[in-house]
Design an enzyme around this catalytic site. Structure first.
Site: not given
Length: 375
Positions: A119, A123, A126, A173, A240, A335, A365
């Site tokens: 987790a 919200p 991001g 951090a 990842e 196609l 980005e």
């Protein structure tokens, strides 16, 4: 590839095609796969194949996990969360947990008794992990955790969740730690929120998680000290992103194969679509993009197995391959004509599923910014 990986591929293909893919419609209805399928994968030895045997894993290399998810894509399964369960969560534990923690947690993930989740996203944050607000406060021998997480893969089924949270008083951090919680539906202070409805990969378990005074032993801190979580995250994210690239390439390969088959079968103006020059040129370009992507991916897998995959290159894998995945899926769907817009056609599921790939594991980005910093 070698003989051992070929055997893994055969076993994984059988598992996904016979035991998972036939139930995709039900998974979409309920918003998650059946948790028993993780236990079945454990019985077959498909869970945590790159985790040492001492901790219940298969003792193989990370290439085994790549093969597994490639076969998942090729079977048309968009539900099982092996990328997170075995490819990410198990490796956080392998890298940072104590020996006792590994012996407690990893065998349960490998057997499929437990489903693992991580987790990170909140919200309001991001891709900006330094801005997370979930906090773990010391109280006696426990952490008391409060906060909210969203877009959490395996959130509705997880029994073990690695929570990125703030500890202590350090800002940014330096204040981030990773804490492992063992959870169930009746765990005080833990609540599963909505199973989130997505435009693609609708059978995959993606949920909200809420922590309101969740008590977790301080002994469940990952690593030797508080404040190391951000570094741990940064060290694991290249793996990842490599997994994300593998998903993208496998998806492109399936899209091209399906479109070649379909355009050879369907006719327009009295001849197969494949006989028309535009169709042939489009597929030639898509096949070339896919082959280049596969070559780049395989080179990076080799680097990762040798411990040489750096952050900028992993960012290139994630950004470039997922961008190309979206391009190939769009051109192949075109196609198919009107049939490509019908939900029951696999190409439509490939198209909608591809869109999130440019967002997850760090938005593209952000990947470009990481690349630019290395120039």
């Amino acid at each position: 590839m070698d003989d051992e990986l070929a055997a893994v591929r055969d076993l994984a293909r059988t598992y996904f095609t016979k035991e998972v893919a036939p139930h995709e419609e039900r998974f979409i209805e309920q918003g998650h796969p059946d948790r028993e399928l993780y236990a079945r994968a454990g019985e077959l030895g498909l869970n945590c194949m790159s985790i040492p045997e001492d901790y219940g894993g298969g003792g193989g290399t990370f290439a085994s996990e790549i093969v597994l998810i490639e076969e998942q894509v090729r079977a048309g399964d968009h539900a099982m969360g092996f990328v997170v369960h075995a490819g990410i969560v198990a490796h956080y534990l392998l890298a940072y947990a104590s020996d006792g923690q590994k012996k407690r947690w990893l065998p349960k993930l490998a057997s499929g008794e437990w489903v693992g989740s991580i987790a990170m996203t909140e919200p309001g944050t991001g891709s900006d992990l330094q801005a997370i607000a979930t906090r773990a406060t010391k109280d006696g021998d426990d952490y008391v955790i409060s906060g909210a997480k969203t877009f959490i893969t395996n959130g509705a089924l997880c029994d073990l969740v690695i929570i990125a949270c703030k500890t202590g008083d350090a800002a940014g951090a330096a204040g981030i730690s990773l804490v492992v919680a063992e959870v169930a539906d009746d765990t005080p202070g833990f609540q599963r929120g909505r199973i989130l409805h997505k435009i693609g990969n609708q059978g995959q378990d993606t949920a909200e998680l809420f922590f309101d005074g969740l008590r977790v032993p301080q002994a469940n801190l990952l690593g030797p000290a508080e404040g190391t979580g951000f570094v741990q995250l940064m060290r694991q994210l290249p793996q990842e992103r490599l997994l994300t690239g593998a998903l993208a390439v496998a998806s492109m390969e399936v899209a091209v194969d399906l479109t070649v088959e379909d355009t050879k079968r369907r006719e327009a103006f009295g001849k197969p679509l494949f006989a028309m020059q535009n169709t042939r040129f489009e597929l030639a370009e898509c096949a070339t993009i896919t082959r280049v992507g596969r070559t780049f991916l395989d080179d990076c897998i080799g680097k990762h197995l040798r411990g040489e995959l750096d952050v900028p290159t992993a960012a290139m894998v994630k950004y470039w391959l997922t961008d190309r995945q979206g391009e190939v899926a769009d051109r192949c769907l075109q196609l198919f004509g009107g049939y490509g817009y019908m939900a029951e056609y696999p190409i439509s599921q490939i198209y909608t599923g591809a869109r999130v790939m440019r967002i997850l594991a760090g938005a593209n980005e952000v990947m470009k910014d990481l690349i630019a910093r290395s120039l």
